[in-house]
Each structure stands twice: as structure tokens, then as C-alpha cells.
Design a protein around this motif. Sequence first.
Motif, mmCIF file in Angstrom:
data_model
loop_
_atom_site.group_PDB
_atom_site.id
_atom_site.type_symbol
_atom_site.label_atom_id
_atom_site.label_comp_id
_atom_site.label_asym_id
_atom_site.label_seq_id
_atom_site.Cartn_x
_atom_site.Cartn_y
_atom_site.Cartn_z
ATOM 1 N N SER A 294 -1.243 -0.042 -4.531
ATOM 2 C CA SER A 294 -1.466 -0.658 -3.534
ATOM 3 C C SER A 294 -1.585 -0.199 -1.788
ATOM 4 O O SER A 294 -2.553 -0.980 -1.123
ATOM 5 N N HIS A 295 -1.116 0.788 -1.845
ATOM 6 C CA HIS A 295 -1.587 1.659 -0.688
ATOM 7 C C HIS A 295 -3.580 1.818 -1.228
ATOM 8 O O HIS A 295 -4.001 2.099 0.882
ATOM 9 N N SER A 296 -3.317 2.581 -2.031
ATOM 10 C CA SER A 296 -4.663 3.130 -1.811
ATOM 11 C C SER A 296 -5.524 1.760 -1.914
ATOM 12 O O SER A 296 -7.086 1.920 -1.006
ATOM 13 N N LEU B 1 -6.370 9.777 -6.461
ATOM 14 C CA LEU B 1 -7.289 10.145 -6.862
ATOM 15 C C LEU B 1 -7.431 9.347 -8.228
ATOM 16 O O LEU B 1 -9.437 9.478 -8.061
ATOM 17 N N MET B 2 -7.150 8.978 -9.074
ATOM 18 C CA MET B 2 -7.746 8.310 -9.606
ATOM 19 C C MET B 2 -7.949 7.544 -9.580
ATOM 20 O O MET B 2 -8.315 6.394 -9.637
ATOM 21 N N ASN C 243 -6.070 -0.982 -0.071
ATOM 22 C CA ASN C 243 -4.693 -2.139 0.727
ATOM 23 C C ASN C 243 -5.739 -2.545 1.679
ATOM 24 O O ASN C 243 -7.178 -2.392 1.740
ATOM 25 N N VAL C 244 -5.094 -4.057 1.582
ATOM 26 C CA VAL C 244 -6.237 -5.933 1.617
ATOM 27 C C VAL C 244 -6.372 -5.460 3.148
ATOM 28 O O VAL C 244 -7.545 -5.835 3.544
ATOM 29 N N LYS C 245 -5.949 -4.672 3.656
ATOM 30 C CA LYS C 245 -6.603 -4.196 5.402
ATOM 31 C C LYS C 245 -7.339 -3.976 5.540
ATOM 32 O O LYS C 245 -8.852 -3.443 6.442
ATOM 33 N N GLN C 246 -8.452 -3.248 4.513
ATOM 34 C CA GLN C 246 -9.399 -2.657 4.585
ATOM 35 C C GLN C 246 -10.502 -3.715 4.266
ATOM 36 O O GLN C 246 -10.457 -4.720 3.127
ATOM 37 N N ASN C 247 -11.567 -3.904 4.566
ATOM 38 C CA ASN C 247 -13.060 -5.102 4.335
ATOM 39 C C ASN C 247 -12.755 -4.886 2.563
ATOM 40 O O ASN C 247 -13.313 -6.038 1.496
ATOM 41 N N ARG C 248 -13.439 -4.103 2.456
ATOM 42 C CA ARG C 248 -13.646 -3.752 0.869
ATOM 43 C C ARG C 248 -13.184 -3.957 -0.003
ATOM 44 O O ARG C 248 -13.309 -4.488 -1.125
ATOM 45 N N GLY D 138 -7.565 -6.157 -3.628
ATOM 46 C CA GLY D 138 -6.236 -5.580 -3.446
ATOM 47 C C GLY D 138 -5.439 -6.472 -3.295
ATOM 48 O O GLY D 138 -3.710 -6.093 -4.016
ATOM 49 N N VAL D 139 -5.480 -7.833 -3.466
ATOM 50 C CA VAL D 139 -5.035 -9.172 -3.260
ATOM 51 C C VAL D 139 -3.640 -8.499 -4.134
ATOM 52 O O VAL D 139 -2.511 -9.053 -4.182
ATOM 53 N N PRO D 140 -4.059 -9.091 -5.862
ATOM 54 C CA PRO D 140 -2.787 -8.879 -6.668
ATOM 55 C C PRO D 140 -1.550 -8.257 -6.476
ATOM 56 O O PRO D 140 -0.609 -8.194 -6.483
ATOM 57 N N THR D 141 -2.968 -6.892 -6.583
ATOM 58 C CA THR D 141 -1.741 -5.510 -6.182
ATOM 59 C C THR D 141 -0.191 -5.617 -4.729
ATOM 60 O O THR D 141 1.160 -5.577 -5.147
ATOM 61 N N ARG D 142 -0.960 -6.114 -4.113
ATOM 62 C CA ARG D 142 -0.474 -6.393 -2.379
ATOM 63 C C ARG D 142 0.811 -7.951 -3.059
ATOM 64 O O ARG D 142 1.494 -7.181 -2.938
ATOM 65 N N LYS D 143 0.330 -9.008 -3.810
ATOM 66 C CA LYS D 143 2.060 -9.838 -3.819
ATOM 67 C C LYS D 143 2.610 -9.004 -4.950
ATOM 68 O O LYS D 143 3.748 -9.899 -4.440
#
Length: 319
Positions: free
Chosen positions: A189-191, A43-44, A193-198, A203-208
Motif C-alpha cells: 500500500s505504501h509503494s 523492489l518487487m 500510494n494513492v496520493k501519486q497520480n500513477r 492502489g485503491v483496493p490495497t488502501r481500502k
Amino acid sequence: MSNLINILISEQLLTYWILIFVVLIEKFIYLPEKYHPLTLLKLMAYGMANKVVPSKPRQKRQQQIAGVLAPLILLVPVCTIIAVFTLLPQFPLFFESMMLLTALKFQYVIKQTKKVTQALRSEKKILARQMLAPLVLRETEKLSPMGMVKANIESVLLRFCYQYCSVIFWYLIAGGVGALIYRVLYELSHSWNVKQNRFKYFGVPTRKLMHILQLAPSFLACCSLILACNLRLGSAALIQRKSYKNLSMFVLNISASTMGISLGGPAFYNNQKVRMPNCGAQKKVTLADSQRVLIIINSATWIVLMTSFMLCALAYSTT
């Protein structure tokens, strides 16, 4: 006898016994999703995303900088709470266990998978889609029954590697603190997610970072799945070129090949059809595979735990 007892209660093996205890607690004592501490974290994360990633588009560079700072800001209060607990020497094992228990949240995925399977078995497609929606990012409204089974299996396999085995891996390396920090980063990273356009750039730094942290544990998790299911088919998938296209393809291709089923294919994200590569064998999934994957994961879990014991015993012998 006294030497054996000393070995079993040594510091290295005590870490393992805490792991076994927490795994059993997490497996048989279910904490509802709305009461779990990680739910508050999500939620945060959503709240912060609404502040720093508004609907009005911003420059790519600006979003990437925000994507670096956002997890740091959320990690500060988490690390502060962890530091307070670790500085209390009276109950170190208790707090170690609590941190691991918080990080090792996985039974929700198992329970949702069983609900999806039961709904499909009863031909309740709408209910099955509702049960599946919390587990996957893709749009479930357009999924056929077979598509729901496939999406469910993919989600369980990926979460087993990323959400369960990776937590155990980092616990054995860095203790409860390392496991909890990893799980916090995973949820962020899941919240985002880079698959979402937004969150394509935010989200790229956390995903990497997560990609780096998940490489080794995902490989070990896939090895456990191979040993638990089919050594010949799984070993053959290890040398296939498409297994190394990306990390998720590595997990899905090896897992699908081991189970002798086909995974991947088209999926809808943000009202857009994305063609994911097919992986595994040619055989289409069936409803029985939803139950089968849970049995395989359960066996793979015990393989992971036995391997962990051997590593902890090896650490003891070298000291």
C-alpha cells in the motif's frame, strides 16, 4: 511458585514473551535497510507496478482490477515461504520470532528522524531534506526547516500507528503469520500510494483493505500516546469532529493536540500543492519537538506492551 512459573510459560503468555524479546532485539540490533527482506519486497512491488501500470494511461476499471490482482500475486510466494516454515515443527518459536522481527521493522524510522534533527540543528538544510525524503511521500525540496520538522513528526506518528502498533496488534491476534502478512500488505500500500497520480486507481483496493486493518490498532495506539503525553488534551481531541474525517486525520489531530502543537497544512505532491487540514493546537512546531516525539513514542510503546501483557493474562485466565 510452580503455579506462577506455569502461568508465565503458558501458551498465551509465551506469545507475549516472544513479543518482548523481538521488540528488544529490533530496538537494539539494527539491520541495515538494504539487507532487510522488506526492501526486496518493495523492489518487487515497484517492478510489478512498472509492468501493470505503464506510463500510458489505462481505463479506471482496468487499473482497479489490476490493483486487486497485484497484491494477490505478490502474496502467493510470501505465503508459500511462510507455509514451509510453519510446517517445520522443530523450531516453531524461532520462526515465529523471525516472522515478527521481519514485520516489526521500525528503528530505521527512528534513526532517520534523529539524522534529520541533527542536520537541522547543524543548519544543513540540503542534508536534512535528503534524510527526510525516504520517510515521506511529499516533495522535500521546497520544505522550509519548520516544514521539515512538521513533516518528520507527522511521518513518525503515522508510522508508529500503522507500521509498529498495527503489527503488534495483528501479532497478538494471528501470530507471526498474521503480523508478517499485514506488514507485506502495508508495504504494498505504501509503494502504491494513492496520493501519486500513477496509482490513483491502482492502489485503491490495497488502501481500502489497509484502512480496515488499521482502524482498531490506530485507535489503541492513539490512546497510548494520550496516556504517555497529556490525558486532558488528548481526551478533548477524541470528541472533536475533525478527528473523524479520515484515519490519518484521526491520528494526527489527536497526536498533535496531545503534544500541544500544530500539524497539517499545505504539502507538494507531484508538483501540485495540496492543502491538508490543520490539526492540533495553535503552537508552531520547533526543532525540540522532533526529539520530544521520540520520547513520547518510546513511552507509548511500553504502554502498548503493558496492555498486551494484561490482554494475554486475561486470555490465560479465561481458558
